[in-house]
Design a protein around this motif. Structure first.
Motif, mmCIF file in Angstrom:
data_model
loop_
_atom_site.group_PDB
_atom_site.id
_atom_site.type_symbol
_atom_site.label_atom_id
_atom_site.label_comp_id
_atom_site.label_asym_id
_atom_site.label_seq_id
_atom_site.Cartn_x
_atom_site.Cartn_y
_atom_site.Cartn_z
ATOM 1 N N SER A 146 1.033 -1.611 -0.203
ATOM 2 C CA SER A 146 -0.326 -0.061 0.009
ATOM 3 C C SER A 146 0.608 1.138 0.311
ATOM 4 C CB SER A 146 -1.383 -0.249 1.180
ATOM 5 O OG SER A 146 -0.151 -0.195 2.795
ATOM 6 N N ASP B 29 -0.057 4.837 1.725
ATOM 7 C CA ASP B 29 -1.207 5.352 2.539
ATOM 8 C C ASP B 29 -0.357 6.639 3.460
ATOM 9 O OD1 ASP B 29 -3.695 6.442 3.664
ATOM 10 O OD2 ASP B 29 -4.361 3.920 4.283
ATOM 11 N N GLY C 10 -0.889 8.783 -8.454
ATOM 12 C CA GLY C 10 -1.395 8.993 -7.185
ATOM 13 C C GLY C 10 -0.616 10.371 -7.276
ATOM 14 N N ILE D 1 -5.844 9.406 -6.892
ATOM 15 C CA ILE D 1 -5.878 9.027 -7.316
ATOM 16 C C ILE D 1 -6.168 8.161 -8.289
ATOM 17 C CG2 ILE D 1 -6.023 6.077 -6.969
ATOM 18 C CD1 ILE D 1 -4.172 7.664 -4.912
ATOM 19 N N ASN E 96 -14.171 3.829 1.464
ATOM 20 C CA ASN E 96 -13.164 3.153 1.148
ATOM 21 C C ASN E 96 -14.062 2.473 -0.661
ATOM 22 O OD1 ASN E 96 -14.418 0.078 0.550
ATOM 23 N ND2 ASN E 96 -14.260 -0.001 3.314
ATOM 24 N N ILE F 90 -9.159 1.568 -2.549
ATOM 25 C CA ILE F 90 -8.846 3.344 -1.895
ATOM 26 C C ILE F 90 -9.517 3.690 -0.954
ATOM 27 C CG2 ILE F 90 -8.731 5.623 -2.803
ATOM 28 C CD1 ILE F 90 -9.032 2.585 -5.423
ATOM 29 N N LEU G 283 -5.971 9.909 0.411
ATOM 30 C CA LEU G 283 -6.816 8.916 0.059
ATOM 31 C C LEU G 283 -5.346 7.784 0.573
ATOM 32 C CD1 LEU G 283 -7.942 9.709 -3.616
ATOM 33 C CD2 LEU G 283 -9.510 8.797 -1.739
ATOM 34 N N PHE H 109 -4.498 3.903 -0.620
ATOM 35 C CA PHE H 109 -4.353 3.519 -2.001
ATOM 36 C C PHE H 109 -3.020 1.682 -1.592
ATOM 37 C CE2 PHE H 109 -2.227 0.658 -6.109
ATOM 38 C CZ PHE H 109 -3.044 1.375 -6.362
#
Length: 888
Positions: A627, A629, A672, A694, A745, A758, A774, A776
């Protein structure tokens, strides 16, 4: 004593530690972000002044400054009719530039950050677009970096970066005739992308200018073009660039009206004569011309006629100009009237070439002092004399000109104006301006689009098209489901005829039908660069119409319309201003509290949505640890190795990171975009960054894309759909499924073999350093090819080994039992594609901070862990699919 006071002042004024500029130019539309950090290392509070010269044609779109835990942001507000603003952020106009200035008191041992955004549509002159950036920090800067990224889909040609330009300090240490780029400049480009960086160290800056006034950094380029309808770009709105080439020049009838009053004495008259000698030499055999000199008396070189271009006439004209001597006052009105009558009579009495273009070129250095001196009267007299029969081009030289008068004279009579300084370079600038208008290729150009297809179209009739320039029209699509936009161009060349007539295909992503989606009919927030270019052009036209109008009621209407548009698009214009406001303060940093964050219910809550049937219930989708984040923190899970690897990417606000890149094989790309926020107090970072958008693109079996923000999802798979994030819904097409769980989400499934999740992060009471953002997560990567790349994609099919000797233990695997040993050993090493990567043991929070993951952390923006450096993963725009790794 004077020197010691000066040194003391130097020591105590805040020091600029960083000056960063990032510019992204997409199809001639330039977004520029200037960030600057100032440090007060003195023992008492000091005022820091941030000053930036921006092009006069640009609009400021945002400004923030922060110090400690206080953030001040600029709110664009409408001006009242009579408005005296006393704000912390101000601007003033100067020749070709507008100086933006903001100041703040920095307490001792603290620093302040300034962030300025502005936008402009680049104009084509002499066959080139010129992006100019003023680099005048007024002091040497520890970290100075300029980055200019250009994306032109029609292809970039003739990219050049000339030496720094600073007219007041001609030369800037460069050898005369030197055309090499400034020191430390790096230029790279592919067919459609270019990247230019300029990052001089302190020593290099000192060589250019010890006072920190480096000059103008310039990037010039042009694009590929053919003799066709031009370049039309569409995305809900359209921008049409028309610049045909390889046409024969039209004959011209030109009258030069030159100021020879007493104030022109010395350099100004010498430079004007120099420029005119060269201009006369450039006249073509089919042209006709005359010269008028004016002071309080008006002297016409050839009475009642224009003469053809012959060697003898050119010789005599040069003699006449050479003998001009400065004397008397300035009769602007009389000079223009004489020139207009001369040209009107010539057109009426002679069988002139029907294709020819007529114009007056008027040059002065002063204000009207003789004859009619009232500006409004001069303007009405000029308009009455010219009556749209030809165009008037005005030139102001020096500091004493009435620039507003000259600007309106040109504006009201289909011409252009220029203002030049009295310096050594004025002659070449005068010649340069003439070169812009010296080769007319077309006249009476009209560009039409079907009325039932477009609305709010900017100016579409142009008296002349000059070689090396460009005609730009923009508008809004009404029929957004149409496959094409019909374009008709009519113009005069050798005879009147429809020059070009064609249908321009509209790409699928441009379909922008959001009607029928509750609450989103106005499409707010969907402000792509084409829409912003349209708004920029429209506001400019409204400002010009306001400037030309003498009707108070009409002026009020135009002002309100321009003001309303400027507020919608957050532009600082003559009718709006920046009001500085302080962001809400917190006595202690607030907790990072989210609005109903949850990974529960992904793919469970289904809802029918306007013609889309809800598919049957599905199993809950499992989210992997792989991920990106938070700030953003990257985690890569290697299940077979039984450990995870993590790293940070400290990017810049506005950066677009390529997360997954598999365009050639599976057709999938994920980008992103980062948004910035001030760093928490006493933190080690200069700022925080989060993912604000995103973008997921898939081109197999057909092209579709998703653009996700914390508030909405745009899905375009041939039909455009906009979903709000605060409602649960599922939409399914032949190859794509999107499922949202309200404010929580979004799950995206492509061809049942690729799944991304997401997470939406909303804050109830955000601190200044927090932004809705966000996260991902890759849920299923089976459908991605072994060649997939990107910051996350490159690890999906690779294994990473933890070198056994680095454990200082027996032959245990890296697992849960030896955590303490791993932590205590400072020299752990991973082996990735043959590269050795030093790592340390860390814990990371993922899934909205609900879980902790143990991981091996690679420092320095994942140096050696990822292929190349993180800058290789910067995309030029959200829909950039790239071509291969290592591309600019």
């Amino acid at each position: 004593p004077r020197q010691s006071r000066f040194l003391q002042r130097l020591e105590t004024r805040p020091r600029m530690s960083e000056f960063n500029v990032k510019s992204t130019i997409i199809s001639r539309y330039a977004f520029t972000t200037v960030s600057c950090t100032m440090v007060n290392s003195g023992s008492e509070a000091r005022e820091a002044v941030f000053e930036m010269q921006i092009p006069a044609a640009a609009f400021i779109s945002n400004f923030t400054m922060s110090i400690g835990n206080k953030t001040y942001y600029g709110e664009v507000t409408g001006k009242e009719k009579k408005h005296g603003s006393e704000d912390k952020a101000k601007s003033r106009k100067e020749k070709g530039y507008e100086t933006f200035k903001a100041s703040i008191i920095i307490p001792r041992k603290m620093q302040a950050n300034f962030l300025l955004h502005y936008e402009e549509l680049l104009q084509r002159r002499l066959g080139k677009y010129e992006y100019t950036l003023s680099i005048r920090p007024q002091q040497l800067v520890g970290r100075l970096r300029v980055e200019v990224n250009i994306l032109e889909n029609s292809g970039i040609v003739s990219l050049e970066v000339p030496p720094l330009r600073n007219s007041k300090h001609k030369g800037n240490g460069k050898v005369e005739g030197d055309i090499s780029p400034p020191p430390s400049t790096v230029i790279g480009h592919t067919k459609t992308l270019a990247k230019v960086t300029f990052s001089p160290n302190v020593v290099e800056q000192t060589r250019i200018a010890r006072n920190g006034i480096l000059g103008d950094f310039i990037v010039r380029y042009d694009v590929n073009r053919e003799l066709s309808v031009g370049d039309v770009q569409v995305l809900g709105y359209f921008v049409h660039y028309f610049a045909p080439k390889d046409l024969p020049p039209l004959p011209k009838n030109v009258v030069f009206v030159l100021d020879s009053s007493a104030s022109m004495v010395g350099t100004k008259l010498r430079q004007t004569k120099e420029a005119l000698f060269t201009i006369l030499q450039d006249l073509r055999p089919e042209d006709h011309f005359n010269i008028i000199g004016f002071s309080n008396r008006i002297k016409v070189w050839q009475q009642d006629r224009l003469v053809p271009v012959t060697p003898n006439n050119i010789r005599d004209a040069k003699k006449y100009i050479h003998n001009m001597s400065p004397t008397g006052g300035t009769n602007i009105n009389g000079a223009v009237q004489t020139g207009a009558k001369l040209l009107n009579d010539y057109i009426a009495q002679n069988d002139i070439d029907a294709r020819s273009v007529s114009l007056i070129i008027f040059l002065t250095d002063g204000r009207p002092t003789v004859g009619e001196t009232q500006s409004s009267k001069i303007l009405s007299n000029t308009k009455e004399a010219i009556r749209d029969k030809f165009c008037l081009f005005t030139i102001g030289i020096g500091n004493d000109v009435d620039y507003k008068l000259l600007e309106r004279m040109a504006l009201e009579n289909c011409g252009m104006t220029r203002h030049f300084q009295e310096d050594e370079d004025a002659a070449s600038q005068l010649k340069g301006f003439y070169d812009e208008i010296g080769t007319p290729l077309l006249s009476d150009i009209r560009i039409d689009y079907p009325k039932d297809n477009v609305e709010q179209v900017t100016q579409n009739f142009f008296p002349n098209y000059f070689n090396g320039s460009e005609i730009i029209i923009a508008g809004k699509l009404i029929n957004r489901t149409s496959d094409s936009l019909h374009v008709e161009v009519t113009a005069s060349n050798s005879k009147k005829y429809i020059l070009l007539k064609t249908d321009v295909a509209i790409d699928l992503p441009s379909r922008n039908d959001i009607r029928g989606i509750s609450g989103l009919e106005d499409g707010k927030g969907d402000q792509n660069y084409i829409e912003r270019a349209w708004s920029y052009l429209t506001i400019k036209e409204l400002l010009n119409s306001w400037l030309k109008s003498d009707d108070n009621q009409e002026k009020d209407y135009l002002m309100e319309k321009a003001k309303s548009m400027a507020l919608t698009y957050n532009f600082v214009t003559p009718f709006t201003f920046l009001k500085m406001k302080e962001a809400g303060l917190h006595s202690e940093p607030p907790k990072e509290e989210y609005i109903s964050p949850s990974t529960e219910g992904i793919g469970e809550k289904l809802q029918s949505l306007q013609g889309h049937k809800a598919p049957p219930d599905k199993q809950r989708i499992k989210i992997s640890k792989t991920s990106a984040d938070g700030d953003p923190h990257f985690v890569i899970d290697f299940p077979s190795s039984k450990f995870s690897v993590c790293f940070n990417i400290d990017g810049e606000p506005g950066d677009i990171l390529r997360l997954v890149s598999d365009h050639k094989e599976s057709g999938v790309t994920v980008n992103g975009q980062l948004i910035g926020a001030p760093a928490p107090r006493n933190g080690h970072k200069k700022h925080r960054t989060y993912f604000s958008t995103i973008t997921i693109l898939s081109n197999k079996p057909q092209r579709s894309y998703l653009e996700i923000t914390p508030t909405r999802i745009v899905l375009d798979d041939g039909e455009r759909l906009v979903l709000p994030c605060d409602r649960s819904a599922t939409v399914q097409s032949s190859s794509l499924e999107v499922s949202t769980s309200a404010n929580s989400n979004i799950t995206v499934t492509i061809r049942d073999t690729i799944s991304f999740v997401i997470l939406i992060h909303h804050y109830k009471n955000p601190a200044p350093y927090q932004r809705d953002h966000l996260g991902f997560y890759i849920s299923n990567s089976k459908g991605l090819s072994p060649d997939s790349h990107g910051l996350l994609g490159q690890f999906l099919n690779d294994e990473v080994k933890l070198l056994q000797e680095s454990l200082n233990m027996s032959h245990q695997q890296a697992g849960q039992n030896n955590t303490e040993a791993l932590k205590s050993n400072p020299t752990n090493t991973l082996k990735v594609k043959g590269r050795l990567v030093p790592v340390v043991w860390k814990q990371r929070r993922i899934y909205n901070g609900q879980q902790e993951v143990d991981c091996w952390f690679a420092k320095n923006n994942a140096d050696k862990l990822i292929d190349g450096s993180y800058r290789d993963y910067l995309a030029s725009h959200p829909f950039d699919t790239g071509t291969s790794f290592g591309m600019i």
